[in-house]
Design a protein around this motif. Structure first.
Motif, PDB file in Angstrom:
ATOM      1  N   TRP A  17     -20.622 -51.834  31.364  1.00  0.00           N
ATOM      2  CA  TRP A  17     -20.342 -53.054  31.528  1.00  0.00           C
ATOM      3  C   TRP A  17     -19.140 -53.656  30.424  1.00  0.00           C
ATOM      4  O   TRP A  17     -18.134 -53.758  30.750  1.00  0.00           O
ATOM      5  N   GLN A  51     -28.663 -50.008  40.833  1.00  0.00           N
ATOM      6  CA  GLN A  51     -28.201 -48.758  41.515  1.00  0.00           C
ATOM      7  C   GLN A  51     -27.286 -47.873  40.531  1.00  0.00           C
ATOM      8  O   GLN A  51     -26.428 -48.617  40.036  1.00  0.00           O
ATOM      9  N   GLY A  61     -21.974 -44.922  36.038  1.00  0.00           N
ATOM     10  CA  GLY A  61     -21.585 -46.233  37.000  1.00  0.00           C
ATOM     11  C   GLY A  61     -22.681 -47.036  37.458  1.00  0.00           C
ATOM     12  O   GLY A  61     -23.850 -46.312  37.398  1.00  0.00           O
ATOM     13  N   ALA A  63     -24.101 -50.431  40.376  1.00  0.00           N
ATOM     14  CA  ALA A  63     -24.215 -51.371  41.021  1.00  0.00           C
ATOM     15  C   ALA A  63     -25.119 -52.347  41.181  1.00  0.00           C
ATOM     16  O   ALA A  63     -26.252 -52.066  41.107  1.00  0.00           O
ATOM     17  N   LEU A  70     -23.311 -59.174  45.241  1.00  0.00           N
ATOM     18  CA  LEU A  70     -23.041 -58.152  44.217  1.00  0.00           C
ATOM     19  C   LEU A  70     -22.665 -58.958  42.999  1.00  0.00           C
ATOM     20  O   LEU A  70     -21.655 -59.434  42.816  1.00  0.00           O
ATOM     21  N   LEU A  73     -20.395 -54.395  39.648  1.00  0.00           N
ATOM     22  CA  LEU A  73     -20.034 -53.031  40.055  1.00  0.00           C
ATOM     23  C   LEU A  73     -19.150 -52.502  38.957  1.00  0.00           C
ATOM     24  O   LEU A  73     -17.854 -52.909  38.695  1.00  0.00           O
ATOM     25  N   GLY A  85     -16.884 -45.654  42.251  1.00  0.00           N
ATOM     26  CA  GLY A  85     -17.172 -47.001  42.494  1.00  0.00           C
ATOM     27  C   GLY A  85     -17.310 -47.096  43.980  1.00  0.00           C
ATOM     28  O   GLY A  85     -17.991 -47.625  44.732  1.00  0.00           O
ATOM     29  N   LEU A  88     -20.760 -45.735  45.001  1.00  0.00           N
ATOM     30  CA  LEU A  88     -21.778 -46.998  44.784  1.00  0.00           C
ATOM     31  C   LEU A  88     -21.605 -47.811  45.718  1.00  0.00           C
ATOM     32  O   LEU A  88     -22.649 -48.306  46.310  1.00  0.00           O
ATOM     33  N   MET A  89     -20.455 -48.318  46.349  1.00  0.00           N
ATOM     34  CA  MET A  89     -20.527 -49.286  47.298  1.00  0.00           C
ATOM     35  C   MET A  89     -20.708 -48.752  48.513  1.00  0.00           C
ATOM     36  O   MET A  89     -21.408 -49.774  49.380  1.00  0.00           O
ATOM     37  N   VAL A  92     -24.578 -49.203  48.485  1.00  0.00           N
ATOM     38  CA  VAL A  92     -24.997 -50.397  48.613  1.00  0.00           C
ATOM     39  C   VAL A  92     -24.668 -51.142  50.025  1.00  0.00           C
ATOM     40  O   VAL A  92     -25.516 -51.742  50.471  1.00  0.00           O
ATOM     41  N   TYR A 114     -11.943 -54.125  47.064  1.00  0.00           N
ATOM     42  CA  TYR A 114     -12.864 -54.741  47.836  1.00  0.00           C
ATOM     43  C   TYR A 114     -12.195 -54.954  49.145  1.00  0.00           C
ATOM     44  O   TYR A 114     -12.928 -54.851  50.422  1.00  0.00           O
TER      45      TYR A 114
END
Length: 149
Positions: A17, A51, A61, A63, A70, A73, A85, A88-89, A92, A114
């Motif tokens: 992060w 996750q 990575g 999420a 959210l 991420l 990424g 992961l998305m 989720v 996004y």
């Protein structure tokens, strides 16, 4: 492999992060970083379902979801650009009917990411810690409509 985070993952999650945030948000000053780090480690992450994307036994990575929101991420900067990424998305999103999130408006790369995933902006607000504009976004699973015959 994507798996639920364990307590042992937390140091790696916080490290990812910090490094990824610094790279994605260079417009934040040191005071804002200090406030965000405190908020993230003490308030936001502990209450989340996290996750982790695990590569060879190492978190690359994560999420973090709180309910349908959210919270975070992030992918290790050294592992960005390989679809982590998006993976992961996808994970989720497969578990969700609706997801909301906040993203700094100046983080154009994240806003575009996004949008490509089907999120829509619904409100522009200001981050209280930094004064930076934020975009609130939402994604909702589309249900197919089938007529009765």
């Amino acid at each position: 492999m994507i798996r639920p985070a364990t307590p042992e993952d937390m140091p790696a999650i916080v490290d990812i992060w910090r490094r990824a945030s610094r790279l994605a948000q260079p417009f934040l000053d040191e005071e804002a970083w200090t406030a965000r780090a405190e908020e993230m480690t003490r308030q936001r992450l502990p209450d989340c379902r996290i996750q982790v994307l695990d590569a060879g036994g190492r978190a690359v990575g994560f999420a973090a979801m709180r309910g349908e929101h959210l919270e975070a991420l992030f992918v290790d900067p050294k592992a960005q650009g390989y679809g982590h990424g998006s993976a992961l998305m996808a994970h989720v999103m497969a578990l969700s009917e609706r997801i909301t999130l906040r993203v700094f408006s100046r983080n154009v790369r994240a806003v575009s990411f996004y949008r490509r995933l089907g999120f829509h902006a619904y409100l522009e607000t200001e981050d209280p810690a930094s004064g930076e504009p934020e975009t609130l976004m939402v994604w909702t699973r589309r249900r197919s409509c089938r007529g009765r015959g």
